[in-house]
Design an enzyme around this catalytic site. Structure first.
Site, PDB file in Angstrom:
ATOM      1  N   CYS A 170       0.480  -1.425  -0.147  1.00  0.00           N
ATOM      2  CA  CYS A 170       0.378   0.091   0.321  1.00  0.00           C
ATOM      3  C   CYS A 170       1.191   1.337   0.073  1.00  0.00           C
ATOM      4  CB  CYS A 170      -1.151  -0.503   1.226  1.00  0.00           C
ATOM      5  SG  CYS A 170      -0.003   0.478   3.356  1.00  0.00           S
ATOM      6  N   CYS A 226      -2.571   1.407  -4.348  1.00  0.00           N
ATOM      7  CA  CYS A 226      -0.810   2.428  -4.499  1.00  0.00           C
ATOM      8  C   CYS A 226      -0.774   2.378  -5.890  1.00  0.00           C
ATOM      9  CB  CYS A 226       0.445   1.636  -4.049  1.00  0.00           C
ATOM     10  SG  CYS A 226       1.088  -0.505  -5.009  1.00  0.00           S
ATOM     11  N   CYS A 241       3.287   0.485  -7.868  1.00  0.00           N
ATOM     12  CA  CYS A 241       3.635  -0.631  -7.872  1.00  0.00           C
ATOM     13  C   CYS A 241       4.319  -1.289  -9.456  1.00  0.00           C
ATOM     14  CB  CYS A 241       2.405  -1.673  -7.248  1.00  0.00           C
ATOM     15  SG  CYS A 241       1.893  -1.294  -5.750  1.00  0.00           S
TER      16      CYS A 241
END
Length: 139
Positions: free
Chosen positions: A12, A86, A90
């Site tokens: 996250c 996120c 990522c």
């Protein structure tokens, strides 16, 4: 016969709430049968104290955890990568299994708002365990 331990990475933004709870549940429930990592694209200085309190209510102490920065190596070393808000931060690698869990961010909320998030994460982790670990007697 070698036993392969599946690895899961929870990601996250701040690695201070959702990913910490998910990692703690997976670690607690699998007792070493899954390699667990968590990280954040922009880690906070500390785990959210309300999240720590919510996890203590279910018998899991994450007070010693420290938010970690997301690295390419962590993603490459994981079989399953679970993102939680996120976005594009990522990295994506071929051959990995990616899941995106839509969860409210506990940041800035009190314990009454964090409990349902915690319980949702626990339910998702329990379902994940059934997917990544073979049933007893199977391998």
């Amino acid at each position: 016969m070698s036993i392969t331990v599946p690895s899961v990475l929870f990601v996250c933004v701040h690695n201070a709430g959702r990913s910490q709870m998910a990692a703690a549940f997976l670690t607690h429930l699998t007792q070493g049968r899954v390699q667990v990592r968590s990280a954040g694209s922009t880690p906070a200085d500390a785990v959210n104290p309300v999240v720590v309190e919510a996890m203590k209510e279910v018998g899991i102490d994450i007070s010693a955890e420290i938010p970690k920065v997301l690295t390419t190596e962590a993603v490459q070393a994981s079989d399953v990568v679970i993102t939680m808000g996120c976005g594009d931060a990522c990295p994506i690698f071929p051959g990995k299994r990616y899941l995106d869990w839509q969860l409210d961010d506990p940041a800035g909320h009190g314990i009454d708002a964090v409990r349902p998030i915690r319980d949702d994460i626990e339910a998702r982790v329990r379902a994940l365990i059934a997917e990544v670990l073979p049933a007893p007697g199977q391998s």
